[in-house]
Write a protein that holds these residues in place. Structure first.
Motif, PDB file in Angstrom:
ATOM      1  N   SER A 180       1.006 -12.611   3.088  1.00 25.05           N
ATOM      2  CA  SER A 180       2.091 -13.587   2.381  1.00 25.05           C
ATOM      3  C   SER A 180       1.379 -14.802   1.882  1.00 25.05           C
ATOM      4  N   ALA A 195      -0.587 -17.771   0.403  1.00 26.90           N
ATOM      5  CA  ALA A 195      -0.752 -18.149  -0.808  1.00 26.90           C
ATOM      6  C   ALA A 195      -1.723 -19.482  -0.941  1.00 26.90           C
ATOM      7  N   HIS A 196      -2.495 -19.678  -0.034  1.00 22.87           N
ATOM      8  CA  HIS A 196      -3.612 -20.662  -0.058  1.00 22.87           C
ATOM      9  C   HIS A 196      -4.726 -20.285  -0.875  1.00 22.87           C
ATOM     10  N   THR A 197      -4.904 -20.464  -1.870  1.00 17.88           N
ATOM     11  CA  THR A 197      -5.936 -20.054  -2.821  1.00 17.88           C
ATOM     12  C   THR A 197      -7.108 -20.916  -2.604  1.00 17.88           C
ATOM     13  N   VAL A 198      -6.980 -22.332  -2.642  1.00 14.66           N
ATOM     14  CA  VAL A 198      -7.957 -23.200  -2.763  1.00 14.66           C
ATOM     15  C   VAL A 198      -9.062 -22.832  -2.210  1.00 14.66           C
ATOM     16  N   GLY A 199      -8.987 -22.532  -1.022  1.00 22.51           N
ATOM     17  CA  GLY A 199     -10.595 -22.074  -0.357  1.00 22.51           C
ATOM     18  C   GLY A 199     -11.265 -20.960  -0.896  1.00 22.51           C
ATOM     19  N   PHE A 212     -17.613 -25.857  -4.732  1.00 27.08           N
ATOM     20  CA  PHE A 212     -17.289 -26.813  -3.548  1.00 27.08           C
ATOM     21  C   PHE A 212     -18.603 -27.601  -3.299  1.00 27.08           C
ATOM     22  N   SER A 234      -9.256 -14.387   2.132  1.00 24.71           N
ATOM     23  CA  SER A 234      -9.245 -15.684   2.935  1.00 24.71           C
ATOM     24  C   SER A 234      -8.081 -15.521   3.563  1.00 24.71           C
ATOM     25  N   VAL A 247      -3.352 -19.379   6.626  1.00 27.32           N
ATOM     26  CA  VAL A 247      -1.944 -19.701   7.761  1.00 27.32           C
ATOM     27  C   VAL A 247      -2.372 -18.955   8.897  1.00 27.32           C
ATOM     28  N   THR A 248      -1.965 -19.488   9.823  1.00 29.94           N
ATOM     29  CA  THR A 248      -2.200 -18.904  11.210  1.00 29.94           C
ATOM     30  C   THR A 248      -0.896 -18.809  12.181  1.00 29.94           C
ATOM     31  N   GLY A 290     -12.708 -15.296   5.491  1.00 30.60           N
ATOM     32  CA  GLY A 290     -12.897 -16.756   5.688  1.00 30.60           C
ATOM     33  C   GLY A 290     -11.530 -17.672   5.834  1.00 30.60           C
ATOM     34  N   GLY A 291     -11.750 -18.906   6.445  1.00 30.78           N
ATOM     35  CA  GLY A 291     -10.553 -19.626   6.488  1.00 30.78           C
ATOM     36  C   GLY A 291     -10.758 -20.898   7.579  1.00 30.78           C
ATOM     37  N   PRO A 292      -9.975 -21.745   7.499  1.00 31.76           N
ATOM     38  CA  PRO A 292     -10.286 -22.995   8.288  1.00 31.76           C
ATOM     39  C   PRO A 292     -10.086 -22.720   9.748  1.00 31.76           C
ATOM     40  N   THR A 295     -17.368 -23.851   4.727  1.00 35.73           N
ATOM     41  CA  THR A 295     -18.412 -23.160   3.895  1.00 35.73           C
ATOM     42  C   THR A 295     -18.412 -23.359   2.618  1.00 35.73           C
TER      43      THR A 295
HETATM   44  C1  B12 Z   1      -2.973 -27.031  -0.452  1.00 34.09           C
HETATM   45  C2  B12 Z   1      -1.965 -26.732   0.616  1.00 34.09           C
HETATM   46  C3  B12 Z   1      -0.770 -25.927   0.168  1.00 34.09           C
HETATM   47  C4  B12 Z   1      -0.405 -25.355  -1.063  1.00 34.09           C
HETATM   48  C5  B12 Z   1      -1.397 -24.298  -1.509  1.00 34.09           C
HETATM   49  C6  B12 Z   1      -1.852 -24.345  -2.882  1.00 34.09           C
HETATM   50  C7  B12 Z   1      -2.818 -23.300  -3.289  1.00 34.09           C
HETATM   51  N1  B12 Z   1      -2.811 -22.873  -4.454  1.00 34.09           N
HETATM   52  O1  B12 Z   1      -3.629 -22.834  -2.487  1.00 34.09           O
HETATM   53  C8  B12 Z   1       1.087 -25.117  -0.973  1.00 34.09           C
HETATM   54  C9  B12 Z   1       1.664 -26.178  -1.501  1.00 34.09           C
HETATM   55  C10 B12 Z   1       1.303 -23.804  -2.006  1.00 34.09           C
HETATM   56  C11 B12 Z   1       1.075 -24.632   0.253  1.00 34.09           C
HETATM   57  C12 B12 Z   1       2.162 -23.853   0.865  1.00 34.09           C
HETATM   58  C13 B12 Z   1       2.490 -23.702   2.252  1.00 34.09           C
HETATM   59  N2  B12 Z   1       1.787 -24.219   3.324  1.00 34.09           N
HETATM   60 CO1  B12 Z   1       0.144 -25.171   3.051  1.00 34.09          CO
HETATM   61  N3  B12 Z   1      -1.316 -26.441   2.965  1.00 34.09           N
HETATM   62  C14 B12 Z   1      -2.292 -26.999   2.008  1.00 34.09           C
HETATM   63  C15 B12 Z   1      -3.185 -27.885   2.732  1.00 34.09           C
HETATM   64  C16 B12 Z   1      -2.656 -29.279   2.507  1.00 34.09           C
HETATM   65  C17 B12 Z   1      -4.688 -27.921   2.070  1.00 34.09           C
HETATM   66  C18 B12 Z   1      -5.411 -26.508   2.061  1.00 34.09           C
HETATM   67  C19 B12 Z   1      -6.334 -26.494   1.256  1.00 34.09           C
HETATM   68  O2  B12 Z   1      -6.495 -26.475  -0.173  1.00 34.09           O
HETATM   69  N4  B12 Z   1      -7.811 -26.905   1.804  1.00 34.09           N
HETATM   70  C20 B12 Z   1      -8.933 -27.164   0.854  1.00 34.09           C
HETATM   71  C21 B12 Z   1      -9.811 -25.711   1.095  1.00 34.09           C
HETATM   72  C22 B12 Z   1     -10.943 -25.888   0.155  1.00 34.09           C
HETATM   73  O3  B12 Z   1     -10.332 -25.596   2.401  1.00 34.09           O
HETATM   74  P1  B12 Z   1      -9.994 -24.239   3.113  1.00 34.09           P
HETATM   75  O4  B12 Z   1      -8.890 -23.448   2.856  1.00 34.09           O
HETATM   76  O5  B12 Z   1     -10.281 -24.486   4.602  1.00 34.09           O
HETATM   77  O6  B12 Z   1     -11.200 -23.557   2.574  1.00 34.09           O
HETATM   78  C23 B12 Z   1     -12.742 -23.578   2.940  1.00 34.09           C
HETATM   79  C24 B12 Z   1     -13.105 -22.746   4.191  1.00 34.09           C
HETATM   80  O7  B12 Z   1     -11.861 -22.553   5.162  1.00 34.09           O
HETATM   81  C25 B12 Z   1     -13.624 -21.581   3.746  1.00 34.09           C
HETATM   82  N5  B12 Z   1     -12.933 -20.488   3.414  1.00 34.09           N
HETATM   83  C26 B12 Z   1     -11.376 -20.279   3.129  1.00 34.09           C
HETATM   84  N6  B12 Z   1     -11.266 -18.863   2.603  1.00 34.09           N
HETATM   85  C27 B12 Z   1     -12.278 -18.400   2.394  1.00 34.09           C
HETATM   86  C28 B12 Z   1     -12.696 -16.999   2.378  1.00 34.09           C
HETATM   87  C29 B12 Z   1     -14.002 -16.691   2.241  1.00 34.09           C
HETATM   88  C30 B12 Z   1     -14.143 -15.165   1.864  1.00 34.09           C
HETATM   89  C31 B12 Z   1     -15.023 -17.537   2.545  1.00 34.09           C
HETATM   90  C32 B12 Z   1     -16.336 -16.933   2.618  1.00 34.09           C
HETATM   91  C33 B12 Z   1     -14.673 -18.746   2.963  1.00 34.09           C
HETATM   92  C34 B12 Z   1     -13.477 -19.463   3.057  1.00 34.09           C
HETATM   93  O8  B12 Z   1     -14.364 -21.812   2.574  1.00 34.09           O
HETATM   94  C35 B12 Z   1     -13.573 -23.077   1.741  1.00 34.09           C
HETATM   95  C36 B12 Z   1     -14.445 -24.162   1.445  1.00 34.09           C
HETATM   96  O9  B12 Z   1     -15.421 -24.748   2.254  1.00 34.09           O
HETATM   97  C37 B12 Z   1      -3.199 -27.458   4.101  1.00 34.09           C
HETATM   98  C38 B12 Z   1      -3.407 -28.723   5.215  1.00 34.09           C
HETATM   99  C39 B12 Z   1      -4.852 -29.148   5.189  1.00 34.09           C
HETATM  100  N7  B12 Z   1      -4.941 -30.253   4.904  1.00 34.09           N
HETATM  101  O10 B12 Z   1      -5.758 -28.145   5.319  1.00 34.09           O
HETATM  102  C40 B12 Z   1      -1.616 -26.918   4.538  1.00 34.09           C
HETATM  103  C41 B12 Z   1      -1.490 -25.840   5.423  1.00 34.09           C
HETATM  104  C42 B12 Z   1      -2.424 -24.924   5.353  1.00 34.09           C
HETATM  105  N8  B12 Z   1      -0.322 -25.223   4.915  1.00 34.09           N
HETATM  106  C43 B12 Z   1       0.559 -25.057   5.886  1.00 34.09           C
HETATM  107  C44 B12 Z   1       1.941 -24.597   5.847  1.00 34.09           C
HETATM  108  C45 B12 Z   1       2.790 -24.331   6.895  1.00 34.09           C
HETATM  109  C46 B12 Z   1       2.300 -24.099   4.533  1.00 34.09           C
HETATM  110  C47 B12 Z   1       3.860 -23.378   3.967  1.00 34.09           C
HETATM  111  C48 B12 Z   1       4.379 -22.329   5.067  1.00 34.09           C
HETATM  112  C49 B12 Z   1       4.634 -24.628   4.178  1.00 34.09           C
HETATM  113  C50 B12 Z   1       6.198 -24.356   3.809  1.00 34.09           C
HETATM  114  N9  B12 Z   1       7.013 -24.115   4.844  1.00 34.09           N
HETATM  115  O11 B12 Z   1       6.541 -23.581   2.842  1.00 34.09           O
HETATM  116  C51 B12 Z   1       3.614 -22.755   2.627  1.00 34.09           C
HETATM  117  C52 B12 Z   1       3.086 -21.391   2.800  1.00 34.09           C
HETATM  118  C53 B12 Z   1       2.629 -20.797   1.529  1.00 34.09           C
HETATM  119  C54 B12 Z   1       2.397 -19.747   1.658  1.00 34.09           C
HETATM  120  N10 B12 Z   1       2.919 -18.351   1.130  1.00 34.09           N
HETATM  121  O12 B12 Z   1       1.092 -19.161   2.001  1.00 34.09           O
HETATM  122  C55 B12 Z   1       0.095 -25.154   7.314  1.00 34.09           C
HETATM  123  C56 B12 Z   1      -0.393 -24.000   7.932  1.00 34.09           C
HETATM  124  C57 B12 Z   1       0.017 -24.096   9.388  1.00 34.09           C
HETATM  125  C58 B12 Z   1      -0.463 -22.930  10.250  1.00 34.09           C
HETATM  126  N11 B12 Z   1      -0.411 -22.992  11.397  1.00 34.09           N
HETATM  127  O13 B12 Z   1      -0.960 -21.952   9.504  1.00 34.09           O
HETATM  128  C59 B12 Z   1      -1.083 -26.539   6.737  1.00 34.09           C
HETATM  129  C60 B12 Z   1      -2.394 -26.285   7.758  1.00 34.09           C
HETATM  130  C61 B12 Z   1      -0.332 -27.725   6.832  1.00 34.09           C
HETATM  131  C62 B12 Z   1      -0.069 -27.995   8.136  1.00 34.09           C
HETATM  132  N12 B12 Z   1      -0.737 -29.010   9.101  1.00 34.09           N
HETATM  133  O14 B12 Z   1       1.180 -27.823   8.698  1.00 34.09           O
HETATM  134  N13 B12 Z   1       0.137 -25.162   1.062  1.00 34.09           N
END
Ligand code: B12
Length: 248
Positions: free
Chosen positions: A112, A114-118, A128, A169, A172-173, A204-206, A226
């Motif tokens: 489920s 939907a966090h596609t930014v990563g 990135f 990716s 959500v944990t 991957g994921g944080p 990453t």
């Molecule tokens: C933006 C965001 C959203 C956006 C997502 C938009 C989108 N299109 O992605 C929206 C508003 C939709 C959203 C919704 C939700 N979110 Co949100 N969201 C965030 C937020 C603020 C930023 C995530 C992000 O974009 N990071 C930036 C990217 C670049 O970083 P990254 O994902 O870590 O990716 C890097 C690495 O991890 C790695 N990586 C990641 N994936 C992969 C895959 C591969 C193959 C590889 C090699 C590397 C890799 O490379 C990337 C670059 O370095 C975080 C909080 C935070 N500050 O992190 C919360 C967060 C992730 N969300 C959270 C939650 C709870 C939700 C919701 C459940 C909220 C709700 N009650 O509705 C929903 C769930 C929706 C769903 N069905 O998944 C929680 C998760 C908590 C948990 N324990 O899991 C967080 C941590 C916020 C919090 N502190 O509570 N969210």
């Protein structure tokens, strides 16, 4: 020196700051409970420096204090990077001469999630941290399926594309969704492919621990921060350079 204490005001004073939420209304008792929890975590003395009501039944705390634990850096285990970092030009050249075809990667956020930014940061051309994503690499064919892809859908598309690698990716944990979903994905690929034909499985994921690859049934785990260049270099190392050595 391998034995360390945290640093707050002066070297080795052991000062740390932690934050957490307790399921109780904001009150003096709640602050006392926060201090008690910090004490039990080894923080003594513990100072509640911030308490904020989160609705009527919860309170968020920040506690500052001296921790009495030491860390020994000589016993820390990490996953070392065991592949060379390559430029996009080097990656393209290696794939072209080594594979003699484009390398295909299929990526998705599964379950489920939907966090596609990563995953977009890794796969899309915009990239990135100043690095272009995999779409920028001429010799890599990128198929990004986006959010909320089911495991059967992912396997089917991987077969259709004759994928060399799968990039999944999980952000959500909650209820260990990232672990459960990744294990389901890796099991499905193992079941659906003979072991010598299975694509490389990358997750991957944080919140992943890079040491968990074996437990998750994947070839590699990438954690927070990453960059696309690391992933491109790893893919080339595993699917081109290593393969050449095996076949030689
Ligand atoms: C933006 C965001 C959203 C956006 C997502 C938009 C989108 N299109 O992605 C929206 C508003 C939709 C959203 C919704 C939700 N979110 Co949100 N969201 C965030 C937020 C603020 C930023 C995530 C992000 O974009 N990071 C930036 C990217 C670049 O970083 P990254 O994902 O870590 O990716 C890097 C690495 O991890 C790695 N990586 C990641 N994936 C992969 C895959 C591969 C193959 C590889 C090699 C590397 C890799 O490379 C990337 C670059 O370095 C975080 C909080 C935070 N500050 O992190 C919360 C967060 C992730 N969300 C959270 C939650 C709870 C939700 C919701 C459940 C909220 C709700 N009650 O509705 C929903 C769930 C929706 C769903 N069905 O998944 C929680 C998760 C908590 C948990 N324990 O899991 C967080 C941590 C916020 C919090 N502190 O509570 N969210």
């Amino acid at each position: 020196m391998t034995i360390l204490r945290p640093y707050g005001d002066t070297t080795g004073d052991g000062m740390v700051q932690v934050s957490f939420t307790l399921p109780m209304a904001n009150s003096k008792v709640a602050e006392g409970a926060a201090a008690q929890l910090a004490n039990k975590m080894g923080i003594e003395p513990a100072l509640v420096v911030h308490a904020k009501a989160m609705g009527p039944d919860f309170t968020f705390f920040v506690v500052y204090g001296r921790v009495n634990h030491l860390v020994d850096t000589s016993t820390v285990e990490i996953v070392e990077r065991d592949y060379p970092l390559m430029t996009p030009k080097e990656v393209n050249a290696a794939i072209k001469s080594g594979l003699r075809r484009r390398l295909t990667v299929v990526g998705a956020c599964i379950g489920s999630d939907a966090h596609t930014v990563g995953i977009d940061a890794i796969m899309n051309i915009k990239g990135f941290a100043g690095e272009k994503g995999l779409e920028y690499y001429r010799e890599i064919k990128v198929v990004n399926l986006g959010a909320q892809v089911s495991v059967p859908q992912l396997v089917a598309r991987a077969r259709e594309e004759r994928a060399d690698a799968i990039l999944v990716s999980q952000v959500v944990t909650q209820r260990d969704a990232h672990i459960v979903n990744t294990k389901e994905m890796s099991a499905a690929f193992r079941e659906s492919y003979p072991s010598d034909r299975r694509p490389l499985l990358i997750v991957g994921g944080p919140r992943f621990d890079e040491k968990m690859a074996g437990e998750l049934g994947v070839d590699r785990v990438f954690a927070r921060g990453t960059t696309p260049g690391e992933v491109a270099s790893y893919l080339t190392h595993q699917l081109v350079s290593n393969r050449k050595k095996v076949g030689a």
